[in-house]
Design a protein around this motif. Sequence first.
Motif, mmCIF file in Angstrom:
data_model
loop_
_atom_site.group_PDB
_atom_site.id
_atom_site.type_symbol
_atom_site.label_atom_id
_atom_site.label_comp_id
_atom_site.label_asym_id
_atom_site.label_seq_id
_atom_site.Cartn_x
_atom_site.Cartn_y
_atom_site.Cartn_z
ATOM 1 N N LYS A 168 0.848 -1.214 0.000
ATOM 2 C CA LYS A 168 0.000 0.000 0.000
ATOM 3 C C LYS A 168 0.871 1.247 0.000
ATOM 4 O O LYS A 168 0.587 2.218 -0.693
ATOM 5 C CB LYS A 168 -0.871 0.044 1.265
ATOM 6 C CG LYS A 168 -2.231 -0.594 1.130
ATOM 7 C CD LYS A 168 -3.134 -0.132 2.292
ATOM 8 C CE LYS A 168 -4.533 -0.687 2.129
ATOM 9 N NZ LYS A 168 -4.674 -2.067 2.594
ATOM 10 N N LYS A 171 2.290 1.945 -3.417
ATOM 11 C CA LYS A 171 1.263 2.473 -4.318
ATOM 12 C C LYS A 171 1.034 3.958 -4.040
ATOM 13 O O LYS A 171 0.937 4.781 -4.955
ATOM 14 C CB LYS A 171 -0.033 1.674 -4.136
ATOM 15 C CG LYS A 171 -1.258 2.259 -4.834
ATOM 16 C CD LYS A 171 -1.160 2.106 -6.342
ATOM 17 C CE LYS A 171 -2.474 2.362 -7.067
ATOM 18 N NZ LYS A 171 -2.788 3.785 -7.223
ATOM 19 N N GLN A 172 1.001 4.294 -2.766
ATOM 20 C CA GLN A 172 0.773 5.684 -2.402
ATOM 21 C C GLN A 172 1.924 6.580 -2.869
ATOM 22 O O GLN A 172 1.715 7.663 -3.414
ATOM 23 C CB GLN A 172 0.604 5.796 -0.892
ATOM 24 C CG GLN A 172 0.483 7.246 -0.454
ATOM 25 C CD GLN A 172 -0.285 7.389 0.836
ATOM 26 O OE1 GLN A 172 -0.518 6.411 1.552
ATOM 27 N NE2 GLN A 172 -0.690 8.599 1.138
ATOM 28 N N SER A 174 3.922 5.986 -5.332
ATOM 29 C CA SER A 174 3.812 6.073 -6.789
ATOM 30 C C SER A 174 2.778 7.134 -7.189
ATOM 31 O O SER A 174 3.013 7.919 -8.111
ATOM 32 C CB SER A 174 3.432 4.697 -7.343
ATOM 33 O OG SER A 174 2.955 4.814 -8.650
ATOM 34 N N ASP A 175 1.650 7.157 -6.499
ATOM 35 C CA ASP A 175 0.629 8.178 -6.791
ATOM 36 C C ASP A 175 1.181 9.585 -6.566
ATOM 37 O O ASP A 175 0.951 10.494 -7.360
ATOM 38 C CB ASP A 175 -0.617 7.969 -5.912
ATOM 39 C CG ASP A 175 -1.414 6.739 -6.337
ATOM 40 O OD1 ASP A 175 -1.184 6.235 -7.455
ATOM 41 O OD2 ASP A 175 -2.251 6.275 -5.536
ATOM 42 N N GLU A 176 1.950 9.731 -5.488
ATOM 43 C CA GLU A 176 2.505 11.056 -5.193
ATOM 44 C C GLU A 176 3.552 11.480 -6.220
ATOM 45 O O GLU A 176 3.784 12.656 -6.435
ATOM 46 C CB GLU A 176 3.130 11.073 -3.788
ATOM 47 C CG GLU A 176 2.081 10.995 -2.691
ATOM 48 C CD GLU A 176 2.718 10.943 -1.304
ATOM 49 O OE1 GLU A 176 3.726 11.638 -1.066
ATOM 50 O OE2 GLU A 176 2.199 10.183 -0.458
ATOM 51 N N LYS A 178 3.362 10.842 -9.402
ATOM 52 C CA LYS A 178 2.748 10.859 -10.751
ATOM 53 C C LYS A 178 3.236 12.024 -11.605
ATOM 54 O O LYS A 178 3.547 11.860 -12.782
ATOM 55 C CB LYS A 178 1.221 10.915 -10.643
ATOM 56 C CG LYS A 178 0.587 9.553 -10.457
ATOM 57 C CD LYS A 178 -0.272 9.159 -11.664
ATOM 58 C CE LYS A 178 -0.361 7.649 -11.786
ATOM 59 N NZ LYS A 178 -1.188 7.042 -10.725
ATOM 60 N N ASN A 188 0.196 5.106 -17.771
ATOM 61 C CA ASN A 188 0.355 4.798 -16.355
ATOM 62 C C ASN A 188 1.803 4.459 -16.048
ATOM 63 O O ASN A 188 2.444 3.735 -16.793
ATOM 64 C CB ASN A 188 -0.519 3.611 -15.971
ATOM 65 C CG ASN A 188 -1.916 4.060 -15.624
ATOM 66 O OD1 ASN A 188 -2.132 5.233 -15.289
ATOM 67 N ND2 ASN A 188 -2.860 3.155 -15.707
ATOM 68 N N SER A 189 2.299 4.959 -14.959
ATOM 69 C CA SER A 189 3.655 4.594 -14.574
ATOM 70 C C SER A 189 3.659 3.177 -13.987
ATOM 71 O O SER A 189 2.622 2.626 -13.619
ATOM 72 C CB SER A 189 4.207 5.607 -13.585
ATOM 73 O OG SER A 189 3.305 5.803 -12.536
ATOM 74 N N GLY A 206 -2.446 -2.767 -6.061
ATOM 75 C CA GLY A 206 -2.175 -1.808 -7.132
ATOM 76 C C GLY A 206 -0.950 -2.075 -7.982
ATOM 77 O O GLY A 206 -0.599 -1.253 -8.833
#
Length: 223
Positions: A168, A171-172, A174-176, A178, A188-189, A206
């Motif tokens: 998790k 994934k977080q 990675s989102d940050e 982006k 998508n990365s 994810g």
Amino acid sequence: MSIEENLNSVKESLRSGVTLVAVSKTKPVEYLQKAYSAGQRIFGENKVQEMCEKYEVLPKDIKWHMIGHLQRNKVKYIAGFVDLIHGVDNLKLLKEIDKQALRHNRIINCLLQIKIAEEDSKFGLSKIEALQLMQSADFKNLKNISIQGVMGMATFTNEEDRVRDEFKSLKQISDEFKAEFAKYNDQNSIISMGMSGDYKIAIEEGSNMVRVGSSIFGSRNHQ
Ligand SMILES: *Cc1c(COP(=O)(O)O)cnc(C)c1O
């Protein structure tokens, strides 16, 4: 079960959009050939010399992923053909990859390895270190590398909750990241997480790239 059967059962358990890296380290080329004949095109190795030897004798449409810790002085041996380097965790290594990529007139795709496990032995950057790296002036001068996303390894444990939390967190992160990754990659990365023992959990959390070895090729005597 045969390699073909193992490969098919792993593939069937992947959600669509998840890329399978068949981790073939320590395994003989005949094993890779079997997986290749069954349609597999992406193979992961963790030793430079072994990857080069296999590259020489196997079909040239294979995409070779370096998944292990890469030493700077060995980058030159794989720079001409490697498709993706998963474990990049410092600027000096990135500079060397950039330099060797330039010599071959290509762009080399890389993933930043993020430390998500609590074990000391695992390589990787913290989120802050990764951000600082990507925002440094030195980094911005590297024109022959492309950061496609992140890679991480969970703690080796049976505690599923812990593994899940570590995935998790990747994934977080990675989102940050982006916005940074969007400079290289308009799709998508990549989030490379999940191995034989934990890839199903990783996908639930994810992952879009799993690195699976023993579930396809059988167990190894050593890493
Ligand atoms: C060996 C290795 C894998 C695959 O491990 P299995 O448990 O055999 O699936 C995945 N990622 C990395 C970085 C590895 O070194």
